[in-house]
Scaffold this motif. Structure first.
Motif, PDB file in Angstrom:
ATOM      1  N   ALA A  84       0.845  -1.188   0.000  1.00 29.15           N
ATOM      2  CA  ALA A  84       0.000   0.000   0.000  1.00 29.15           C
ATOM      3  C   ALA A  84       0.887   1.246   0.000  1.00 29.15           C
ATOM      4  O   ALA A  84       2.096   1.156   0.238  1.00 29.15           O
ATOM      5  CB  ALA A  84      -0.921   0.001   1.222  1.00 29.15           C
ATOM      6  N   ASP A  88      -3.361   5.566  -0.271  1.00 32.16           N
ATOM      7  CA  ASP A  88      -4.377   4.576   0.077  1.00 32.16           C
ATOM      8  C   ASP A  88      -4.966   4.804   1.472  1.00 32.16           C
ATOM      9  O   ASP A  88      -5.963   4.180   1.835  1.00 32.16           O
ATOM     10  CB  ASP A  88      -3.793   3.155   0.034  1.00 32.16           C
ATOM     11  CG  ASP A  88      -3.340   2.738  -1.353  1.00 32.16           C
ATOM     12  OD1 ASP A  88      -3.981   3.142  -2.340  1.00 32.16           O
ATOM     13  OD2 ASP A  88      -2.333   2.002  -1.438  1.00 32.16           O
ATOM     14  N   ALA A 152      -6.399  -0.647   0.063  1.00 31.81           N
ATOM     15  CA  ALA A 152      -5.457  -0.869  -1.029  1.00 31.81           C
ATOM     16  C   ALA A 152      -5.795  -2.201  -1.706  1.00 31.81           C
ATOM     17  O   ALA A 152      -5.216  -3.243  -1.395  1.00 31.81           O
ATOM     18  CB  ALA A 152      -4.023  -0.876  -0.504  1.00 31.81           C
ATOM     19  N   ARG A 156      -2.230  -5.170  -7.057  1.00 38.01           N
ATOM     20  CA  ARG A 156      -1.827  -3.825  -7.457  1.00 38.01           C
ATOM     21  C   ARG A 156      -1.258  -3.911  -8.872  1.00 38.01           C
ATOM     22  O   ARG A 156      -0.478  -4.786  -9.176  1.00 38.01           O
ATOM     23  CB  ARG A 156      -0.752  -3.259  -6.523  1.00 38.01           C
ATOM     24  CG  ARG A 156      -1.159  -3.170  -5.068  1.00 38.01           C
ATOM     25  CD  ARG A 156      -2.180  -2.110  -4.843  1.00 38.01           C
ATOM     26  NE  ARG A 156      -1.542  -0.816  -4.786  1.00 38.01           N
ATOM     27  CZ  ARG A 156      -2.137   0.262  -4.332  1.00 38.01           C
ATOM     28  NH1 ARG A 156      -3.357   0.211  -3.901  1.00 38.01           N
ATOM     29  NH2 ARG A 156      -1.501   1.403  -4.326  1.00 38.01           N
TER      30      ARG A 156
END
Length: 158
Positions: A84, A88, A152, A156
């Motif tokens: 994160a 976030d 988050a 990603r």
């Protein structure tokens, strides 16, 4: 976060995500039984990190701001270890010891110092925040403790 910092973090898999323990907090974790950082699905929860003055003499406003920057850098490092970033962060909870003889700022000065340093790490739209007065913090000389929640989502993409 650099490799040295990354290597200094212990990652413990959990059924819902992971717990992260920095090497320099391991003794504290062993004594007080808590997780400094915990990812649970798409959320990251950080235990409070304390800005403190371990000396009995009052800390200057500038030294307090420097100490706050260290706290926010620790928050950044723990977030990074949990995949994160500061953007976030959705919530900050701050617990203040106002009127401490260890800080040469009054309540308004303490709040202004925090707001100024916080602006170095966050931009609009800001995380939600709560600021509470408390009588004392651990460790001795604690001036403000900052607890963080981030959203988050994984995975990603970068």
């Amino acid at each position: 976060m650099d490799n040295q910092t990354t290597q200094a973090m212990r990652h413990i898999a959990t059924a819902t995500g992971k717990v992260v323990v920095p090497a320099d907090l391991q003794a504290d974790v062993d004594q007080f039984h808590y997780a400094p950082a915990r990812r649970v699905g798409d959320f990251v929860y950080l235990s409070g990190i304390v800005a403190c003055n371990r000396q009995p003499a009052p800390m200057s406003g500038q030294a307090f701001r420097d100490e706050l920057r260290q706290v926010f850098r620790q928050i950044e490092n723990l977030l990074a270890a949990c995949d994160a970033v500061m953007a976030d962060v959705i919530e900050l909870q701050m617990f203040h010891v106002f009127g401490s003889g260890r800080l040469a700022l009054d309540k308004a000065g303490q709040l202004a110092a925090i707001a100024g340093v916080r602006d170095e790490f966050f931009s609009s739209p800001y995380p939600v925040a709560v600021e509470l007065a408390v009588a004392d913090l651990n460790p001795d000389g604690g001036l403000v403790e900052i607890k963080t929640v981030a959203f988050a989502p994984l995975p990603r993409h970068g």
